[in-house]
Design an enzyme around this catalytic site. Sequence first.
Site, mmCIF file in Angstrom:
data_model
loop_
_atom_site.group_PDB
_atom_site.id
_atom_site.type_symbol
_atom_site.label_atom_id
_atom_site.label_comp_id
_atom_site.label_asym_id
_atom_site.label_seq_id
_atom_site.Cartn_x
_atom_site.Cartn_y
_atom_site.Cartn_z
ATOM 1 N N GLU A 127 2.869 9.202 -14.564
ATOM 2 C CA GLU A 127 1.627 9.738 -14.025
ATOM 3 C C GLU A 127 1.642 11.262 -14.155
ATOM 4 O O GLU A 127 2.542 11.908 -13.643
ATOM 5 C CB GLU A 127 1.468 9.345 -12.553
ATOM 6 N N GLY A 272 7.265 11.921 -4.180
ATOM 7 C CA GLY A 272 7.843 11.035 -3.182
ATOM 8 C C GLY A 272 8.148 9.676 -3.758
ATOM 9 O O GLY A 272 9.200 9.091 -3.484
ATOM 10 N N ASN A 276 4.590 2.307 -10.011
ATOM 11 C CA ASN A 276 4.721 1.442 -11.179
ATOM 12 C C ASN A 276 4.576 -0.018 -10.750
ATOM 13 O O ASN A 276 5.156 -0.433 -9.757
ATOM 14 C CB ASN A 276 6.095 1.636 -11.830
ATOM 15 N N HIS A 306 2.728 3.139 1.295
ATOM 16 C CA HIS A 306 1.756 3.776 0.390
ATOM 17 C C HIS A 306 1.860 3.172 -1.005
ATOM 18 O O HIS A 306 0.845 2.770 -1.608
ATOM 19 C CB HIS A 306 2.037 5.276 0.352
ATOM 20 N N GLU A 307 3.076 3.083 -1.534
ATOM 21 C CA GLU A 307 3.247 2.548 -2.896
ATOM 22 C C GLU A 307 2.911 1.067 -2.950
ATOM 23 O O GLU A 307 2.360 0.575 -3.951
ATOM 24 C CB GLU A 307 4.665 2.802 -3.392
ATOM 25 N N HIS A 310 -0.722 0.534 -3.340
ATOM 26 C CA HIS A 310 -1.169 0.805 -4.705
ATOM 27 C C HIS A 310 -1.099 -0.425 -5.604
ATOM 28 O O HIS A 310 -1.771 -0.464 -6.642
ATOM 29 C CB HIS A 310 -0.287 1.893 -5.335
ATOM 30 N N GLU A 329 -5.371 7.603 -4.423
ATOM 31 C CA GLU A 329 -4.342 8.116 -3.524
ATOM 32 C C GLU A 329 -4.777 8.096 -2.059
ATOM 33 O O GLU A 329 -3.977 7.785 -1.174
ATOM 34 C CB GLU A 329 -3.950 9.537 -3.945
#
Length: 854
Positions: A127, A272, A276, A306-307, A310, A329
Amino acid sequence: MPGTNLTRSEAVERAKAVLRVESYDVELDLTKGERVFGSRTRVVFEAVPGSHTFIDAITESVRSVTLNGAALDPAGVVDGVRIQLPGLAARNELVVDADARYMNTGEGLHRFVDPVDGEVYLYSQFEVPDSRRMYAVFEQPDLKASFRFTVTAPSHWSVVSNSPTPEPAQAPVTEDGSARSVWAFAPTPRVPSYVTALIAGPYQSVHTEVVGSGGRTIPLGIFARKSLMQYLDAENIFDITKRGFEFFEEQFGCEYPFAKYDQLFVPEFNAGAMENAGAVTILESYVFRSKPTQATVERRAITVLHELAHMWFGDYVTMRWWDDLWLNESFAEFMSHLAAVHTPDFGHAWTTFASVEKSWAYRQDQLPTTHPIFADINDLADVEVNFDGITYAKGASVLKQLVAWVGQEQFMSGVRAYFGKHAWSNTVLADLLAELEAASGRDLSSWGQIWLETAGVNTLAPAIETNDDGVITSFTVRQTASDAQPTLRPHRLAIGFYEPSADGRLVRTRREELDVEGPLTDVPALVGAARPALILLNDDDLAYAKVRLDPASLATATGGLRDIAESLPRALVWGSAWDGARDGETPARAYVELVLANIGAETDSSVVQTLLRQLATTLDFYVAAGAQADVKSATAGRLWQLAMDAASGSDSQLQFVKAFAGLASSPTHLDTVAGILDGSLAVPGLAVDQDLRWELVASLAAGGRIDRDRVDEELSRDNTSTGQCAAALATAALPTAEAKADAWRRIVETGELSNAVQQAAVNGFIRVHDARLIAPFAEKYFEAVPGIVADRTHALAQQIVVGLYPARQTTEATLERTDAFIAALGEDQGALRRMMLENRDGVARALRAQAADR
């Protein structure tokens, strides 16, 4: 390099020519040595017959390019960044056989050698525009495809990608006799290239599984380097991950979309974490070698959530172009805190959000470079500088406001419809707003325009009148905006009344929720109520706005901030006080006193961490220049006393000791630091572990009490990657002209450092008790920056442009030199212009605050 900066218009034109990318077959050979790896890419795609386009590929060399069976001359179509593709057919097959270069910048395919055992570790970071550093690719988010990776690597390695890791097949040994294996991964679902991944090396792992809402068993893995596995608290990470799975599947109304979920802690990571698909990479410092603060544990949990969010928002449904980066985000940031609140250990996550995220957003939104949440992203350079407090924190704050505006269940109902309608495809903001409108019945067109397409933060203050008996006769909320960003917005917020309870604590006795719009909003519901001790606008932190207290409430809050019973309203009062100091409305030394008088009673670790950072900024920049040395010394003494008064072994004790060490400069204070380090001064409950030792070493280095040999001696105790970064910081912090010149040479002139070591050296270089020591480098900075930006990757250049800016030379002369530098920039240097404007604003704000403090 020319051509690296893909523009939005180019992406639109390419998407018109390339109608659909079917698949990528990527073969990677990781056994070719230390510098390059083999990269062979086969792409199948549909296109407009007869059209001409290009594919992105940052390569070391290209052996061959074959389009639909015909060989193209690399000399004619390859420039090292793009490969031109003329005369396309309706269905095309392209094969690019090349070598690409390993990176040490945290971009592309990063190569790291563990100093503990000499083992090589690789990980990808793509990214925004760096999958093209590993394979040939149409590098834009709306050209999704299925990816199949085949990887040749040393047999003793672990190899991880988006699909489950297959059993490897033996390959012929290398020329030096080393054993090799081949891992042939299954194709992925249709995803954008920036969330593809490869992580390879002798990583060790632990595994478990989670059963999804539909009954499917999903394998979970956690990976780290061999030398770190002894510190991995996998049970805690798996626990928060499983809770996240349950929460998100319920909220989103659809199952986790990928075959497995691995989390990999990787070295020298720039961010952080990175989302993927099915193979999340995470900052390695989240493997705790030493006792962490609770704030750090909470930050790791928020990062994990958070990830995971996503995987749905970003990977499963993807923005069409980077204009909607903010939504990608912000949504993950909002949902991670919402999920954390529903876990046993992080129920105060909204306090952390108010203290950490919103303070970041307010700071970014008052810069001259502030921009609407929905930013105009013209090219990749725009994207790279828009990973900022607007994209993450303001966007998440506005989503929180939107939830208050439309209702929690209505919001999630709209999100469920959004995922159901747009699975595996690309969307724009309007697609989400349409579903939220349908679910809530609210017209969001004007709301979206005024919140998402305008910049700036509003300020809300109460105007209160009472009679002689203290009864409210008039209550109005005043809304103002800055001259530069004059928009007034609608806000959904709560007003809280607080009174002392029997035990002396300030507790909420009334809450009124309402809509505020325009410059003045009357609140008739509060007329006739007795005026309480404290009135708090934006109670529960629903709205995105700076808040001011009326004089009586301000006196109550500052005199008894520690008495506010709940952490969130305390955080809001802390935030209001910080805004006043930053804005030059209250003297910096008054803010210092407020912090020191109340922080010892603060129970929220993240709030303590934020306050100590803000205190350090105040001391370095906002206190009047002539008073800084004395105020810093006095503050160090107060922090040491706070550490002594804190509970033995407590989180606050550890934070106060670290903050004290950061300020220690007098002989007495440095003696104390030295005593803690050598064990002659024992602090009850304080574990002097290796990471704390490094903080003490850095303190003594900056104070001139040790030399480079002593730093090297400490490194011999801890010759790890963490130790090497800590040693680089301490060495650069030595207060001699020679040490600063050597650090400057390594950072700026030779460019020999990896991203992590360079950042540490930058932090050490600017760590000075007397800013005059680094004053001679101010002009050198302005002379060096253009070449740095031209020659280094974005990550490395940004570290230098921001980190080495002569902010400690807080003078009008620094502003004038910066203005001259900005005036000489070309129109194509927008990213550099933005960084320099933000650098300049910090000095201008500091000068205003110092004037107020005088």
